[in-house]
Design a protein around this motif. Structure first.
Motif, PDB file in Angstrom:
ATOM      1  N   LEU A 390      44.533  42.700  34.142  1.00 21.01           N
ATOM      2  CA  LEU A 390      43.499  41.820  34.670  1.00 21.01           C
ATOM      3  C   LEU A 390      43.983  40.986  35.781  1.00 21.01           C
ATOM      4  O   LEU A 390      43.203  40.900  37.229  1.00 21.01           O
ATOM      5  CB  LEU A 390      42.622  40.863  33.879  1.00 21.01           C
ATOM      6  CG  LEU A 390      41.768  41.623  32.762  1.00 21.01           C
ATOM      7  CD1 LEU A 390      41.414  40.592  31.814  1.00 21.01           C
ATOM      8  CD2 LEU A 390      40.796  42.388  33.449  1.00 21.01           C
ATOM      9  N   ILE A 428      39.800  46.584  32.275  1.00 18.44           N
ATOM     10  CA  ILE A 428      39.258  46.428  33.828  1.00 18.44           C
ATOM     11  C   ILE A 428      37.921  47.061  34.091  1.00 18.44           C
ATOM     12  O   ILE A 428      36.987  46.383  34.813  1.00 18.44           O
ATOM     13  CB  ILE A 428      40.382  46.967  34.963  1.00 18.44           C
ATOM     14  CG1 ILE A 428      41.652  46.028  34.646  1.00 18.44           C
ATOM     15  CG2 ILE A 428      39.753  47.027  36.179  1.00 18.44           C
ATOM     16  CD1 ILE A 428      42.827  46.858  35.571  1.00 18.44           C
ATOM     17  N   THR A 431      35.331  44.958  32.496  1.00 18.98           N
ATOM     18  CA  THR A 431      34.926  43.613  33.041  1.00 18.98           C
ATOM     19  C   THR A 431      33.612  43.563  33.720  1.00 18.98           C
ATOM     20  O   THR A 431      33.298  44.279  34.702  1.00 18.98           O
ATOM     21  CB  THR A 431      36.393  43.394  34.149  1.00 18.98           C
ATOM     22  OG1 THR A 431      37.485  43.316  33.502  1.00 18.98           O
ATOM     23  CG2 THR A 431      36.069  41.755  34.475  1.00 18.98           C
TER      24      THR A 431
END
Length: 749
Positions: A390, A428, A431
């Motif tokens: 991240l 990712i 997210t």
């Protein structure tokens, strides 16, 4: 007629020796009973049924702070998923876990009727509700953290824990009872705070023995129903050292003053495992059978607390003697066995001592700590890997967004562009857009730092044994604080006291109502006891051609000494003699008479008195009455005899002179000081009987005269002046009875 068929030929039939088949099957059954039913695991102190009940309650989210659920729901889950046995067995186990008079630290918080100390049954499972207690929560703490192994349930559809993490010393704190095949277990409950102290001492002193732990920490069992432990410290220490023994527990009582000299005894705590209703029923039976002469009445005034009132027969009764007599006859005193036979390592049944039991728990706690730490370490490493990915994203957000928008395979492109792992790429892609703000990046960095620091701490813990024991010490201290002596649940309930000194108390006399009786012995050896002191025995009837041999006044609390012709003395309890309504019972049924012997004398036992015992050969001696009392049916051999001589008399030895008379009417009087005092033996010659035998003897005070009876039963008295002619020394032949003793029959009144 049916037709007999031979078994079909084929490969499906196998011949097996019956003995081998039985041994194999019985061994399988025995192992199943030992491991999966009757013996607790040394690590969590639970049998499989209890472990499954707690696990099922956890899956139902029945935490201490949650709402109650019906016991029928819990039992259904237990027997449906984990415990394929009857619902009654599972519900009985659940009920016992909720009873505060059965469990020192209940594992189940029950709502409804779960039975009581009287022994009443609980309500049906559809009416009662339950949830876990704080103790049960501690036993299950860390179950989701890979702290213990799981195994498939009986049908392979579910999984259940092999053992619980057990942050509470449950084996000894709650105890366990069970009967397996060829072995059993019986562990009484103990005080959790004392067990925690012992565990802490064992951590700092790994070589500590059970005796040291007893001396410093564990006083003894601590029963949920209280009571008083009356065993000595040495006996308790020996039981804990070997893992086998027993504890004597008494009810707690107090004298309640009612004014004007009257009083009652109030029992407020009864021994562990004794149903109060059964105890009171037994007391009432003994009272009705007149076996408790010191007790007048018994009342149960219990409400939530135990209150049993015992009313004495009179205010002069000694309360200690009253209670000691009750302790001997009733379950107001109980013997609680100790047999610490448990599954060590969950596999091997073995009897272990106190130190080893605590060591098993501590070693288990260390394994749980290590497994939980490794589990947490794995979670941290996974999260750190995600955080690393991240944070890379935040360095080039625009490029990440472009790849996601434009590439057909964004995950592969991200992994190639930023050298990410698959886990990081998935994180990712998952997210949310709202997380792509500057503030979130700062939060991720703080979380990365915190997790890195936590990881270093866990790695340091796993690499250091002292650090692990320090962590376990902290956990145990927290448990001790929760269940410490200052808390209501943790306060010790069973106290240790020395019993009162009762060495000088004659409980046989205290247990019998004192009444006057007259003991009757017939010529054929039948004995009975008439009520009261009967002076005229001429009206007493006998069976057949039997007749009166002797009779004397006594009391129900007395003992009766009986002399047999072979020189043995037997002891009878006057209270156990048959009543005077019938002809009585033969003495042979009460004692073990030798063949060919008969009763020659009987008299009441007087403590501290002396008795004259003699045989037909003229030999005899003074014997202390206390030495003649026999505690068994076999009696005591007192006077030694050479055949054909027989024992003929046993008379009181109080006085200063002895009168002896032979069968040929020779009389001799001599001082009693010439007689030896023996416990047993042949004695000395009282009178020289050459051609005759000794007929009678009597010990008297010369100043008072010698009492005797003639053949008509008339009582007469020979004074000192009259006896001058027959005075002499022991072992002389004596002088013929002249007209001074007309129609002489025997000595005595």
């Amino acid at each position: 007629m049916g037709q007999a068929f031979d078994p079909p030929d084929g490969g499906d039939i196998e011949s097996v020796e019956l003995k081998a088949a039985l041994e194999e099957r019985y061994l399988a059954y025995a192992l199943s009973t030992i491991m999966h039913r009757a013996l607790p695991d040394a690590r969590d102190g639970l049998k499989p049924v209890h472990r499954r009940i707690l696990f099922a309650m956890r899956l139902l989210k029945l935490d201490p702070a949650s709402a109650f659920k019906k016991c029928a729901r819990i039992v259904g889950d237990v027997i449906g998923k984990y415990h394929p046995h009857g619902d009654t067995a599972a519900y009985d186990a659940l009920v016992r876990m909720a009873q505060d008079f059965s469990q020192r630290y209940p594992l189940v918080d029950g709502q409804g009727n779960f039975g009581n100390i009287d022994g009443d049954n609980p309500a049906a499972q559809r009416y009662t509700e339950a949830r876990m207690t704080e103790v049960a929560r501690l036993l299950l703490e860390g179950l989701d953290d890979d702290s213990v192994d799981f195994r498939p349930n009986y049908d392979g559809q579910e999984e259940e824990p092999i053992v619980l993490p057990a942050a509470f010393p449950n084996l000894l704190a709650n105890g366990s009872q069970g009967i397996a095949v060829g072995m059993a277990t019986s562990i009484p409950p103990h005080n959790a705070a004392e067990l925690c102290d012992a565990a802490l001492y064992l951590i700092s002193h790994p070589a500590a023995t059970s005796e040291q732990l007893c001396k410093l920490c564990v006083q003894g069992p601590d029963f949920p129903t209280g009571g008083i432990l009356i065993d000595g410290a040495d006996a308790i220490a020996e039981a804990y050292r070997t893992g086998r023994g027993a504890f004597r527990v008494r009810a707690r009582w107090a004298k309640e003053d009612l004014g004007r000299g009257t009083w009652n005894i109030v029992v407020t705590e009864i021994p562990y495992g004794v149903p109060k209703a059964r105890l009171i029923e037994k007391l009432a039976e003994l009272l009705q059978e007149r076996k408790l002469p010191l007790l007048a009445d018994i009342r149960d005034e219990s409400a939530e607390d135990v209150r049993v009132v015992l009313e004495p027969r009179s205010r002069s009764v000694d309360p200690v003697i009253l209670m000691e007599s009750l302790f001997r006859l009733t379950e107001l005193e109980a013997r609680i066995p100790l047999n610490m036979n448990v599954l060590v390592g969950g596999l091997v049944p073995r009897v272990i001592g106190l130190a080893e039991a605590l060591r098993e728990w501590l070693d288990h706690r260390r394994v749980v700590l290590q497994r939980r730490s490794r589990h947490r370490l794995g979670q941290i490493e996974r999260r750190l890997e995600i955080l690393g990915g991240l944070l890379i994203v935040y360095l080039d957000l625009d490029e990440v967004i472009r790849i996601i928008r434009e590439e057909d395979e964004p995950k592969s492109a991200l992994m190639a562009r930023f050298e990410l792992t698959e886990l990081q790429a998935n994180a990712i892609l998952d997210t949310r857009l709202r997380s792509l703000r500057k503030l979130e990046e700062m939060e991720l960095k703080r979380e990365l730092d915190a997790l890195t620091k936590e990881k270093e701490g866990i790695e340091e813990l796993l690499g250091s044994e002292p650090a692990q024991w320090k962590s376990i010490t902290g956990q145990i201290r927290a448990v001790k604080k929760t269940f410490g002596p200052e808390t209501k649940l943790g306060r010790r309930r069973t106290t240790l006291e020395n019993p009162p000194d009762t060495a000088g108390i004659d409980f046989t006399a205290a247990m019998v109502e004192r009444e006057p009786i007259t003991v009757i012995v017939s010529n054929k050896g039948w004995v009975r006891a008439l009520k009261g002191h009967v002076a005229d025995l001429s009206t007493v009837t006998f069976k057949g051609d039997d007749g009166l041999k002797l009779g004397f006044p006594s009391e129900t609390t007395a003992k009766v000494l009986v002399l047999a012709s072979n020189g043995k003395v037997f002891t009878l309890d006057a209270s156990k003699l048959p009543g005077g309504r019938g002809f009585g019972d033969p003495i042979r049924l009460m004692v073990d008479f030798d063949d060919g012997t008969e009763i020659v004398a009987a008299l009441p036992y007087q403590p501290g008195a002396k008795l004259l015992i003699a045989g037909s050969d003229g030999r005899g001696f003074l014997a202390p009455a206390d030495a003649l009392v026999a505690n068994t049916r076999k009696g005591k051999g007192i006077i030694g005899l050479d055949a054909p001589a027989q024992a003929i008399l046993l008379v009181p030895g109080t006085g200063d002179h002895v009168a002896v008379c032979s069968a040929d009417r020779l009389l001799l009087v001599f001082p009693v000081s010439e007689l030896p005092e023996l416990v047993r033996g042949k004695g000395v010659r009282l009178q020289r009987c050459r051609q005759s035998t000794l007929a009678d003897a009597y010990v008297f005070n010369l100043a008072e005269g010698l009492p005797w009876r003639d053949s008509g039963g008339q009582s007469r008295l020979a004074n000192a002046a009259l006896l001058e002619k027959w005075m002499g020394h022991r072992a002389e032949a004596g002088t013929l009875m002249t007209r001074s003793f007309p129609k002489f029959e025997r000595f005595g009144r």
